[in-house]
Design a protein around this motif. Sequence first.
Motif, PDB file in Angstrom:
ATOM      1  N   TYR A 643       0.852  -1.189   0.000  1.00  0.00           N
ATOM      2  CA  TYR A 643       0.000   0.000   0.000  1.00  0.00           C
ATOM      3  C   TYR A 643       0.891   1.242   0.000  1.00  0.00           C
ATOM      4  CZ  TYR A 643      -3.785  -3.124   1.454  1.00  0.00           C
ATOM      5  OH  TYR A 643      -4.709  -4.142   1.519  1.00  0.00           O
ATOM      6  N   VAL A 645       1.454   4.812   1.188  1.00  0.00           N
ATOM      7  CA  VAL A 645       0.901   5.572   2.313  1.00  0.00           C
ATOM      8  C   VAL A 645       1.312   7.038   2.300  1.00  0.00           C
ATOM      9  CG1 VAL A 645       0.692   3.546   3.796  1.00  0.00           C
ATOM     10  CG2 VAL A 645       2.833   4.855   3.788  1.00  0.00           C
ATOM     11  N   ASP A 651       0.623  12.659   3.485  1.00  0.00           N
ATOM     12  CA  ASP A 651      -0.226  11.475   3.529  1.00  0.00           C
ATOM     13  C   ASP A 651      -0.981  11.327   2.213  1.00  0.00           C
ATOM     14  OD1 ASP A 651       0.557  10.858   6.084  1.00  0.00           O
ATOM     15  OD2 ASP A 651      -1.124  11.925   7.032  1.00  0.00           O
ATOM     16  N   GLY A 653      -3.749  10.074   1.615  1.00  0.00           N
ATOM     17  CA  GLY A 653      -5.177  10.352   1.703  1.00  0.00           C
ATOM     18  C   GLY A 653      -5.534  11.775   1.317  1.00  0.00           C
ATOM     19  N   VAL A 658      -8.191   6.291  -0.289  1.00  0.00           N
ATOM     20  CA  VAL A 658      -7.385   5.354   0.483  1.00  0.00           C
ATOM     21  C   VAL A 658      -8.300   4.479   1.334  1.00  0.00           C
ATOM     22  CG1 VAL A 658      -5.317   6.801   0.544  1.00  0.00           C
ATOM     23  CG2 VAL A 658      -7.074   7.092   2.304  1.00  0.00           C
ATOM     24  N   VAL A 659      -7.702   3.409   1.892  1.00  0.00           N
ATOM     25  CA  VAL A 659      -8.444   2.504   2.776  1.00  0.00           C
ATOM     26  C   VAL A 659      -7.695   2.413   4.101  1.00  0.00           C
ATOM     27  CG1 VAL A 659      -9.410   1.175   0.876  1.00  0.00           C
ATOM     28  CG2 VAL A 659      -7.224   0.473   1.882  1.00  0.00           C
ATOM     29  N   ASP A 660      -8.399   1.965   5.147  1.00  0.00           N
ATOM     30  CA  ASP A 660      -7.783   1.766   6.448  1.00  0.00           C
ATOM     31  C   ASP A 660      -6.909   0.517   6.425  1.00  0.00           C
ATOM     32  OD1 ASP A 660      -9.031   3.999   7.552  1.00  0.00           O
ATOM     33  OD2 ASP A 660     -10.827   2.842   8.076  1.00  0.00           O
ATOM     34  N   SER A 665      -2.896   3.030   9.927  1.00  0.00           N
ATOM     35  CA  SER A 665      -2.613   4.033   8.904  1.00  0.00           C
ATOM     36  C   SER A 665      -3.589   3.863   7.734  1.00  0.00           C
ATOM     37  CB  SER A 665      -1.171   3.899   8.419  1.00  0.00           C
ATOM     38  OG  SER A 665      -0.954   2.629   7.825  1.00  0.00           O
ATOM     39  N   ARG A 666      -3.417   4.691   6.702  1.00  0.00           N
ATOM     40  CA  ARG A 666      -4.292   4.626   5.529  1.00  0.00           C
ATOM     41  C   ARG A 666      -3.424   4.634   4.276  1.00  0.00           C
ATOM     42  NH1 ARG A 666      -8.593   9.043   5.354  1.00  0.00           N
ATOM     43  NH2 ARG A 666      -9.942   7.416   4.509  1.00  0.00           N
TER      44      ARG A 666
END
Length: 857
Positions: A643, A645, A651, A653, A658-660, A665-666
Amino acid sequence: MKKIVTTLFFSLLAICTFAQRGVVSGKVTGAASGEALAGATIVIDGATGGTIAAGDGSFSLSMESGTQRLLVSYIGYQTATVEVEVTPGGTTNIDITLEATGIQGSEIVVSASRRAEKLTNAPATIQVINSRAISELPSFNVAELLGRQKGIDYVRSGVLGIGVNARGFNSAFNPKNLQINDNRFSSLIATGLPLGALGTTVKEDIERIEVILGPSSALYGPNAHNGLLNTITKDPRNSEGTTIALGAGNQSVLTGRFRHAMKLSDQWAFKVSGEYTQGTEFDYTDTVYAGAAAYPEYLLDRDFNSLRGEAQVYYSVNDRSTIIAGYGGSNSNNIGNTNAGRNQIRDWQVHWFQARYVSPRFFANAYYTLSSTDSTYAMNRRTVNYWSYKNNGFSEAVSREKSIGFQYFRLSDTTGLDLPRGALFQDKSHRLNGEIQYNNSVGNIFDFIAGVQYQRDVANSNNTYLLDKDGAIDISQIGGYLQLERKFGTHFRAVLAARADDHDLYGFNFIPKAALVYTTDNSALRLTYGEGIAAPTILNLEANIFGGLLLGNGQGFTIREFDVVTNEKVGEYTVDKLVVEKIKTVEMGYKAQIGKRLFLDANAYYNKSENFLSPAINVAADRELFDHDNNPATPMIPRVRGYAVKRGDEDLGNLTAVVDLPDGSRGADLILTYVNFGQVNTYGFDIGLNASLAQGLIGTLNYSYFGYDLDESDPKNDGNRDGKVNENDLPINTPTHKIGLGLNYNKNNFFVSAFGRWVDQYDFFSGINVAAKTNTDLIYGGSPVVENARVGTSFNYGPLGGFFNLDLGAGYTFAKNYTISAQVINILNQKVREFVASPAIKPLYSVEFKVNLPGRK
């Protein structure tokens, strides 16, 4: 670095002084006929300025006193080298006669060393498309003549679109060949792509096009990586008159062009030119895939048109210095190819403003370029967006409106999400360029050219395809160059050049070049070493395409990996930000005029390239596939999932969906971006023969060979990070063999040209685009490569090339001022497929009527 470059330049300027000057005047005539050669070029050997003979063959040229060497050339005549003694404050009269010869090779060029020299003596592989060839082409598209030059990879994507490359690594998005028009970079600001069909120059205003093969970055800066196209327009003081051209052809092509130039006084002159061209592209629709379904391009408009023009004013400060001010603009509608499908170009405008100061020793140049479009869109993305709504029951009106910015993601029978997947491209970018150059001699020790260049790019996409939601992207760079040249005895000449560049994002680069040339009266043998760089474009560095699916890599990425079974974090690594792609070249060349009927130009080269710029790849790719259920009938799944990040320190996001993640983190498991990777060695040679077969009849034969060595055992060459090295990773996209054969006849106001091109069959991979022979062991975009079938998210029609294309043109000039001409492209109606996501080129017919009205006597 900026202070060092500037100090170096002005230090060199300060050690040199101007000498007293004198004037050389006379007349240029043909030896056999005695007729005046209007338009003959007279330049000082090694200088940056010169003049052109008037209608009666007369000329006058100011220069430094003492012994000077003049180079006098004219199309179809042998270049004369004349030594003249210039009297301080006086005028020296000399008449010059030129011997007729039909062959090329005697032209005066300026691109290889940034000063005047015989083509034979230039320390580079250089070719010239002269004004006669341009004038006799019965087409609005002067780029068609590039296909007749040796070593050029010429591709045509339709009626309008033409692209060129040299010595490998072509793509559907290629900024590696620098194009210059009258000392201006002719490229888009954000993408770095050549203007091409968006350009402002009208064919009738072009004096010549100089084509250099191999890296030229030492003198011209980043992106003169594979070669250089230098277009030089006509001086109105030596080309007075009015030209009007009207043309028509199949595919509904209509074109009207004009040029007017006038010398108002001994000090003032101007020129103005304009063009309107329209037509319809071939009946071809690219296939767009969404999941398992295939669709035609949505809202495809095959009609194209362009309105372009330029105007320039010349002011002669004195007999040796000129100030030139100019403007150019264009508005274009057409189809453009990219690595992610085709774009519908809508009202894309380009404007430039330029001022130049030209003198024998000093050159200054400043120009400002603007690029603007509000409604260009990616047809591939818009098609996918449209059908995501249409297939879920939305009306035509809603589906069309939403398709420009969103893709529908269905959650249930009654609910769904509008995912931001923008297809719209807007551009409000501008660029400022400046250059100062000085040349002189230090005693009898060496000659030098020194210069400083500055560029500031301000890219603004209104957040449609760049990361510029907080304001335009503002990037500056400065570079300085120095070239030293010394002659050793009568025949040897050594050239050393170097360039230092400092860029806001990719930092400092040093680029050297060296050449040793052995010359005789009619031949030259040279050995050269040169380096070049291909700089990442603003798009590569700061892209934000399709709602964050593709992000630029100007900051690097942080990738976090998790075990898909235990959800435990198993690692973290960074993806480095982009740096420049580099090439080092050793080349040997030989040019010779053999007698009065044959000209030979041959070269052999060896390149070492590294830090390639990859196509868009997923940097958060999964790895370590394993059999999760002991069932060979089901596919293996990844044991480790990656992923993205962070992008730089930000970030992810903040930039895309994004996903958890299990550690709180995301991140996103699909982030497309560009990376540097690998190295490869390439090599090849080009041979060109130009022969006078009979009076007025010229024959041309060109052959080019290209090869490469790719170490498939080196993991650094795994560009797409799939664990193995093959042509997916480093698409060469160049035919191994190319042959060109031409005949040109020009006599008694009648001219005929025939040119044939044979191109070896070759595979081409670029982004989602595939054109390759069947190879089921080769996986591209998740699919085995199979001809005439879907491969990944594009349709593979099979390899490019494998054809012989023959073009034929003819014309006649009557009553001195009127010319009627015609041309057929692909007269044999062969299957000529030259580019991905493009139709086969069917025969193109064109006719043209031209009126040339001379200027005042």
